[in-house]
Design a protein around this motif. Structure first.
Motif, mmCIF file in Angstrom:
data_model
loop_
_atom_site.group_PDB
_atom_site.id
_atom_site.type_symbol
_atom_site.label_atom_id
_atom_site.label_comp_id
_atom_site.label_asym_id
_atom_site.label_seq_id
_atom_site.Cartn_x
_atom_site.Cartn_y
_atom_site.Cartn_z
ATOM 1 N N SER A 61 -4.033 8.974 -8.631
ATOM 2 C CA SER A 61 -4.009 9.941 -7.538
ATOM 3 C C SER A 61 -3.769 9.213 -6.217
ATOM 4 C CB SER A 61 -5.332 10.717 -7.461
ATOM 5 O OG SER A 61 -6.372 9.875 -6.998
ATOM 6 N N ASP A 63 -5.325 9.947 -3.584
ATOM 7 C CA ASP A 63 -6.655 9.787 -3.010
ATOM 8 C C ASP A 63 -7.260 8.436 -3.388
ATOM 9 O OD1 ASP A 63 -8.785 11.032 -1.461
ATOM 10 O OD2 ASP A 63 -9.912 11.046 -3.349
ATOM 11 N N ALA A 64 -7.119 8.044 -4.631
ATOM 12 C CA ALA A 64 -7.664 6.756 -5.090
ATOM 13 C C ALA A 64 -6.952 5.580 -4.428
ATOM 14 C CB ALA A 64 -7.566 6.662 -6.606
ATOM 15 N N ALA A 66 -5.298 5.639 -1.541
ATOM 16 C CA ALA A 66 -5.645 5.661 -0.118
ATOM 17 C C ALA A 66 -7.051 5.136 0.112
ATOM 18 C CB ALA A 66 -5.515 7.084 0.430
ATOM 19 N N SER A 67 -7.969 5.467 -0.760
ATOM 20 C CA SER A 67 -9.341 4.991 -0.652
ATOM 21 C C SER A 67 -9.403 3.463 -0.715
ATOM 22 C CB SER A 67 -10.197 5.596 -1.769
ATOM 23 O OG SER A 67 -11.503 5.103 -1.727
ATOM 24 N N THR A 68 -8.624 2.872 -1.612
ATOM 25 C CA THR A 68 -8.568 1.412 -1.729
ATOM 26 C C THR A 68 -8.056 0.790 -0.440
ATOM 27 O OG1 THR A 68 -8.298 1.487 -4.114
ATOM 28 C CG2 THR A 68 -7.507 -0.499 -3.004
ATOM 29 N N LEU A 70 -8.166 2.127 2.628
ATOM 30 C CA LEU A 70 -9.172 2.336 3.676
ATOM 31 C C LEU A 70 -10.359 1.380 3.525
ATOM 32 C CD1 LEU A 70 -9.139 6.229 3.850
ATOM 33 C CD2 LEU A 70 -8.406 4.641 5.648
ATOM 34 N N GLN A 71 -10.802 1.159 2.291
ATOM 35 C CA GLN A 71 -11.929 0.253 2.040
ATOM 36 C C GLN A 71 -11.613 -1.175 2.454
ATOM 37 O OE1 GLN A 71 -13.000 0.661 -2.084
ATOM 38 N NE2 GLN A 71 -13.508 2.825 -1.846
ATOM 39 N N ASN A 72 -10.333 -1.499 2.526
ATOM 40 C CA ASN A 72 -9.925 -2.849 2.901
ATOM 41 C C ASN A 72 -9.407 -2.935 4.337
ATOM 42 O OD1 ASN A 72 -10.171 -4.759 0.474
ATOM 43 N ND2 ASN A 72 -9.404 -2.851 -0.397
ATOM 44 N N THR A 75 -5.570 1.464 7.717
ATOM 45 C CA THR A 75 -5.684 2.885 8.063
ATOM 46 C C THR A 75 -4.340 3.591 8.199
ATOM 47 O OG1 THR A 75 -5.801 2.319 10.402
ATOM 48 C CG2 THR A 75 -7.902 2.544 9.221
#
Length: 107
Positions: A61, A63-64, A66-68, A70-72, A75
């Motif tokens: 996805s 979302d997954a 993008a989350s990776t 953002l976590q690093n 942005t």
């Protein structure tokens, strides 16, 4: 679609090291036959984010992926969704993507 063969795969540890040094200039999320991948621009070359145990890391996805990013600390990124069909399409939840019909999943 992106072909992995032509790109270097880097481990998550190397990715974090490159981020700490400020060497990652841009990121994007791309489509492959096996799923989505995170593409990192390092210098003049593009590299694919890999798994800890080797090989490219495929996301199912946006979302997954993008989350990776953002976590690093990333942005902003580009995305080319050409050829991407979300998992929910064709499973009875929806049958349309924009104004085109999505392929139906076989039971």
């Amino acid at each position: 679609m992106i072909t992995i063969d032509s790109k270097t795969v880097i481990s998550p540890v190397t990715f974090k090291d490159l981020m700490a040094l400020g060497n990652v200039q841009a990121a994007s999320i791309g489509v492959t036959e096996k799923g989505l991948v995170v593409i990192l621009r390092i210098g003049k070359d593009d590299s694919i984010l890999g798994q800890y145990r080797g090989g490219p890391r495929y996301f199912q996805s946006f979302d997954a992926a993008a989350s990776t990013l953002l976590q690093n600390g990333i942005t902003e990124w580009e995305t080319d969704a050409t050829g991407w069909i979300p998992k929910t399409v064709g499973r009875g939840k929806t049958t349309r993507i924009g104004n085109r019909l999505a392929p139906r999943a076989e039971p």
